[in-house]
Scaffold this motif. Structure first.
Motif, PDB file in Angstrom:
ATOM      1  N   LYS A  51       1.587   1.533  11.927  1.00  0.00           N
ATOM      2  CA  LYS A  51       2.847   2.237  11.691  1.00  0.00           C
ATOM      3  C   LYS A  51       3.681   1.565  10.610  1.00  0.00           C
ATOM      4  O   LYS A  51       4.400   2.231   9.863  1.00  0.00           O
ATOM      5  CB  LYS A  51       3.645   2.307  12.994  1.00  0.00           C
ATOM      6  CG  LYS A  51       4.893   3.177  12.924  1.00  0.00           C
ATOM      7  CD  LYS A  51       5.533   3.299  14.291  1.00  0.00           C
ATOM      8  CE  LYS A  51       6.765   4.215  14.246  1.00  0.00           C
ATOM      9  NZ  LYS A  51       7.394   4.344  15.584  1.00  0.00           N
ATOM     10  N   THR A  52       3.581   0.232  10.516  1.00  0.00           N
ATOM     11  CA  THR A  52       4.393  -0.499   9.543  1.00  0.00           C
ATOM     12  C   THR A  52       3.513  -1.405   8.686  1.00  0.00           C
ATOM     13  O   THR A  52       2.387  -1.759   9.067  1.00  0.00           O
ATOM     14  CB  THR A  52       5.443  -1.375  10.243  1.00  0.00           C
ATOM     15  OG1 THR A  52       4.771  -2.427  10.958  1.00  0.00           O
ATOM     16  CG2 THR A  52       6.298  -0.551  11.195  1.00  0.00           C
ATOM     17  N   ALA A  53       4.072  -1.816   7.564  1.00  0.00           N
ATOM     18  CA  ALA A  53       3.365  -2.762   6.695  1.00  0.00           C
ATOM     19  C   ALA A  53       3.131  -4.070   7.425  1.00  0.00           C
ATOM     20  O   ALA A  53       2.065  -4.694   7.289  1.00  0.00           O
ATOM     21  CB  ALA A  53       4.181  -2.991   5.427  1.00  0.00           C
ATOM     22  N   ALA A  54       4.115  -4.501   8.220  1.00  0.00           N
ATOM     23  CA  ALA A  54       3.985  -5.771   8.937  1.00  0.00           C
ATOM     24  C   ALA A  54       2.804  -5.752   9.897  1.00  0.00           C
ATOM     25  O   ALA A  54       2.106  -6.758  10.065  1.00  0.00           O
ATOM     26  CB  ALA A  54       5.282  -6.079   9.692  1.00  0.00           C
ATOM     27  N   GLN A  55       2.576  -4.606  10.537  1.00  0.00           N
ATOM     28  CA  GLN A  55       1.455  -4.504  11.457  1.00  0.00           C
ATOM     29  C   GLN A  55       0.120  -4.609  10.713  1.00  0.00           C
ATOM     30  O   GLN A  55      -0.816  -5.268  11.175  1.00  0.00           O
ATOM     31  CB  GLN A  55       1.540  -3.197  12.226  1.00  0.00           C
ATOM     32  CG  GLN A  55       2.690  -3.154  13.222  1.00  0.00           C
ATOM     33  CD  GLN A  55       2.997  -1.756  13.696  1.00  0.00           C
ATOM     34  OE1 GLN A  55       2.270  -0.810  13.414  1.00  0.00           O
ATOM     35  NE2 GLN A  55       4.114  -1.610  14.410  1.00  0.00           N
ATOM     36  N   PRO A 136       2.079   4.905   7.363  1.00  0.00           N
ATOM     37  CA  PRO A 136       3.158   5.790   6.900  1.00  0.00           C
ATOM     38  C   PRO A 136       4.409   5.074   6.411  1.00  0.00           C
ATOM     39  O   PRO A 136       5.337   5.720   5.933  1.00  0.00           O
ATOM     40  CB  PRO A 136       3.464   6.628   8.144  1.00  0.00           C
ATOM     41  CG  PRO A 136       3.119   5.743   9.286  1.00  0.00           C
ATOM     42  CD  PRO A 136       1.938   4.937   8.848  1.00  0.00           C
ATOM     43  N   ASP A 137       4.442   3.761   6.498  1.00  0.00           N
ATOM     44  CA  ASP A 137       5.614   2.979   6.087  1.00  0.00           C
ATOM     45  C   ASP A 137       5.903   3.224   4.603  1.00  0.00           C
ATOM     46  O   ASP A 137       5.113   2.848   3.729  1.00  0.00           O
ATOM     47  CB  ASP A 137       5.337   1.501   6.346  1.00  0.00           C
ATOM     48  CG  ASP A 137       6.553   0.615   6.129  1.00  0.00           C
ATOM     49  OD1 ASP A 137       7.499   1.052   5.445  1.00  0.00           O
ATOM     50  OD2 ASP A 137       6.546  -0.528   6.634  1.00  0.00           O
ATOM     51  N   GLN A 138       7.047   3.817   4.295  1.00  0.00           N
ATOM     52  CA  GLN A 138       7.388   4.157   2.909  1.00  0.00           C
ATOM     53  C   GLN A 138       7.683   2.922   2.064  1.00  0.00           C
ATOM     54  O   GLN A 138       7.684   3.001   0.827  1.00  0.00           O
ATOM     55  CB  GLN A 138       8.595   5.107   2.893  1.00  0.00           C
ATOM     56  CG  GLN A 138       8.329   6.462   3.541  1.00  0.00           C
ATOM     57  CD  GLN A 138       7.206   7.215   2.840  1.00  0.00           C
ATOM     58  OE1 GLN A 138       7.199   7.362   1.624  1.00  0.00           O
ATOM     59  NE2 GLN A 138       6.230   7.689   3.627  1.00  0.00           N
ATOM     60  N   THR A 139       7.945   1.795   2.711  1.00  0.00           N
ATOM     61  CA  THR A 139       8.216   0.557   1.961  1.00  0.00           C
ATOM     62  C   THR A 139       6.933  -0.220   1.664  1.00  0.00           C
ATOM     63  O   THR A 139       6.982  -1.289   1.052  1.00  0.00           O
ATOM     64  CB  THR A 139       9.181  -0.343   2.762  1.00  0.00           C
ATOM     65  OG1 THR A 139       8.515  -0.821   3.950  1.00  0.00           O
ATOM     66  CG2 THR A 139      10.442   0.403   3.136  1.00  0.00           C
ATOM     67  N   PHE A 140       5.821   0.303   2.087  1.00  0.00           N
ATOM     68  CA  PHE A 140       4.529  -0.369   1.946  1.00  0.00           C
ATOM     69  C   PHE A 140       3.872   0.098   0.653  1.00  0.00           C
ATOM     70  O   PHE A 140       3.375   1.222   0.569  1.00  0.00           O
ATOM     71  CB  PHE A 140       3.667  -0.004   3.151  1.00  0.00           C
ATOM     72  CG  PHE A 140       2.470  -0.884   3.389  1.00  0.00           C
ATOM     73  CD1 PHE A 140       2.248  -2.052   2.667  1.00  0.00           C
ATOM     74  CD2 PHE A 140       1.540  -0.535   4.371  1.00  0.00           C
ATOM     75  CE1 PHE A 140       1.147  -2.850   2.914  1.00  0.00           C
ATOM     76  CE2 PHE A 140       0.433  -1.329   4.627  1.00  0.00           C
ATOM     77  CZ  PHE A 140       0.235  -2.486   3.903  1.00  0.00           C
ATOM     78  N   PRO A 141       3.838  -0.723  -0.397  1.00  0.00           N
ATOM     79  CA  PRO A 141       3.303  -0.282  -1.691  1.00  0.00           C
ATOM     80  C   PRO A 141       1.824   0.103  -1.594  1.00  0.00           C
ATOM     81  O   PRO A 141       1.031  -0.567  -0.929  1.00  0.00           O
ATOM     82  CB  PRO A 141       3.482  -1.505  -2.588  1.00  0.00           C
ATOM     83  CG  PRO A 141       4.544  -2.321  -1.931  1.00  0.00           C
ATOM     84  CD  PRO A 141       4.365  -2.096  -0.465  1.00  0.00           C
ATOM     85  N   ASP A 142       1.474   1.192  -2.257  1.00  0.00           N
ATOM     86  CA  ASP A 142       0.082   1.631  -2.257  1.00  0.00           C
ATOM     87  C   ASP A 142      -0.844   0.557  -2.820  1.00  0.00           C
ATOM     88  O   ASP A 142      -1.981   0.400  -2.355  1.00  0.00           O
ATOM     89  CB  ASP A 142      -0.061   2.913  -3.073  1.00  0.00           C
ATOM     90  CG  ASP A 142       0.509   4.131  -2.344  1.00  0.00           C
ATOM     91  OD1 ASP A 142       0.701   4.044  -1.121  1.00  0.00           O
ATOM     92  OD2 ASP A 142       0.762   5.154  -3.014  1.00  0.00           O
TER      93      ASP A 142
END
Length: 491
Positions: A51-55, A136-142
């Motif tokens: 769900k998040t970049a951290a995960q 889906p984290d929008q702050t997670f750069p492709d």
């Protein structure tokens, strides 16, 4: 150690056991990881998604932690050194006796656990490969998503490289395995119990994963404990030297990519590579596991050093003789430690007053280099020799020898240089997990080991090593679970 167990562990890993490389990746509370597992429709399902970049970063850390398991702390060295002329068994144990003497049983616990460790690593890597791009984290750069996926591809390729060299053709598991239930059993069951792929198919997948990852991984990470372009280039050079027939032009290409990078250099003092206070992220290191006292310790040190019990991988008389014949006292002094074990144990090959230990790693806080520059330099020299570049081959050989105050090589013919590189790699890389795989890729295991002599000059194997023994048997416990798994010839 069965497929189903490991795939279930993999599927639960996000919820139950997420941890990260110490000092490398941030951890996230387990409760948040559980909440972060969502399916395509936003509900919990067998389609795992971070769900998040951290995960995603944290689970990548779980993958890196696989480099600190029993496989890479102990068995990685047993498998290559104990099956070669570098090491005797040392400590007692029927499993090790079978490995040393080329008498492996399909029920051997070591070969069973190594299969399990490598497939668990693959399972965790597959979770990342399948899911990180969908975060889906929008702050997670492709770009970072692609980079993480590429790192996992390299890890998967590394595992399959070890598997195919040990067992031959093995099942190719290229997708994360979902939890099985009544609604998906027909689709999941074949994934739990797959067929064996051929060796060529496994090698093709290794090549595909490495080539795909090369442009995406970090060029020069801040820590050598992270996958880099130099590591991928190194693995590709090893790959093309190993898959038969060897492609020496590609070995040269990928090894040159590493050796030609001026950010990597041989350390002036060989001993500095292995001191208890060895420098982390040294210029010679390409990929290392960074252990620390009091936290994630290198307990493999205690398996090789100490007089409290008879240790593993006891250096052979033949290896000590090889160092002495070359007058290679610098590398001998670093690689082998002698101690008086009077009253502790006896040994048929060594006097108790001067008993040898595999002594390269000096501490539980060691920085263990799994790939380093000297290895790739010598591989480049091999490629030059096979491609007719005698002078260039001699140059790389002499560069490694010069560091330890040895004279330039006298080898001038292609065949003499082949043997010179074989010997140099043995002395330079002793107890680092290379010897048996080097002999195997150059078709030298059988002549070298059938001519191997003990401390009294008696031939140990007397010509008994046969070609089928160069592959391990498929673990019987895996075959009991999966009827599709055929056994290797001879077992």
């Amino acid at each position: 150690m069965r497929y189903k167990i490991y795939w279930e562990v993999t599927a639960l890993a996000l919820m139950l056991a997420v941890s990260s490389c110490d000092g490398l990746l941030d951890k996230e509370p387990i409760s948040e990881i559980s909440e972060g597992m969502v399916g395509d429709n936003g509900n919990a399902s067998d389609t795992i998604r971070f769900k998040t970049a951290a995960q995603a970063e944290s689970f990548l850390g779980t993958c890196y932690n696989e480099f600190q398991t029993e496989y890479f702390q102990l068995d990685y060295y047993i498998n290559s050194e104990m099956q070669s002329d570098n090491s005797y068994q040392g400590a007692n144990g029927v499993e090790l006796e079978q490995i040393e003497n080329y008498q492996l049983s399909p029920t051997n616990k070591n070969i069973t656990r190594d299969w399990g460790y490598l497939y668990r690593f693959i399972g965790n890597a597959n979770v990342v490969i399948d899911n990180v791009l969908k975060t889906p984290d929008q702050t997670f750069p492709d770009a970072r998503k692609r980079q993480i996926r590429a790192e996992a591809l390299v890890m998967r390729a590394w595992c399959y490289f070890d598997l195919v060299r040990l067992y031959g053709g093995v099942p190719l598991v290229l997708k994360a395995i979902p939890s099985i239930n009544s609604g998906n059993v027909e689709n999941v069951y074949p994934l739990l119990y797959p067929d064996r792929a051929t060796e060529d198919q496994v090698y093709a997948q290794i090549e595909k994963d490495l080539i795909e990852s090369l442009p995406l991984v970090q060029e020069f990470p801040a820590t050598k404990a992270v996958v880099s372009k130099a590591l991928v280039n190194s693995l590709l050079a090893k790959f093309y030297a190993t898959k038969q027939p060897a492609d020496w032009a590609k070995v040269k290409q990928y090894a040159q990519n590493v050796v030609g990078d001026t950010r990597y250099e041989l350390l002036p003092d060989y001993a500095d590579l292995f001191k208890a206070t060895a420098q982390t992220n040294s210029k010679e290191s390409i990929f290392e596991v960074q252990y620390n006292l009091g936290s994630n310790e290198f307990w493999g040190y205690d398996m090789h050093m100490g007089t409290d019990w008879k240790k593993f991988n006891t250096p052979t008389n033949d290896l000590v003789k090889a160092f002495d014949n070359e007058n290679d006292q610098i590398r001998k002094g670093v690689s082998i430690a002698f101690a008086d074990v009077s009253g502790k144990w006896t040994d048929k090959n060594w006097a108790v007053t001067a008993y040898p230990f595999a002594g390269k790693y000096k501490s539980r806080g060691a920085k263990v280099m799994l790939v380093r520059l000297a290895d790739i330099m010598l591989l480049l020299g091999e490629a030059e020799n096979e491609l007719g570049g005698t002078t260039a081959a001699q140059g790389w050989l002499n560069k490694v020898r010069k560091r330890v105050s040895l004279p330039e090589t006298s080898a001038v013919t292609k065949e003499d240089l082949r043997l010179a590189f074989e010997k140099e790699r043995r002395l330079e890389l002793a107890f680092e997990g290379h010897r048996w795989f080097d002999l195997k890729r150059t078709n030298r295991v059988i002549p070298v080991m059938n001519g191997f002599k003990d401390s009294k000059g008696s031939n140990i194997f007397k010509g008994k090593i046969q070609p089928y023994m160069l592959l391990w048997p498929v673990p019987q416990s895996e075959r009991d679970m999966n009827s599709k798994l055929t056994q290797n010839a001879g077992y």
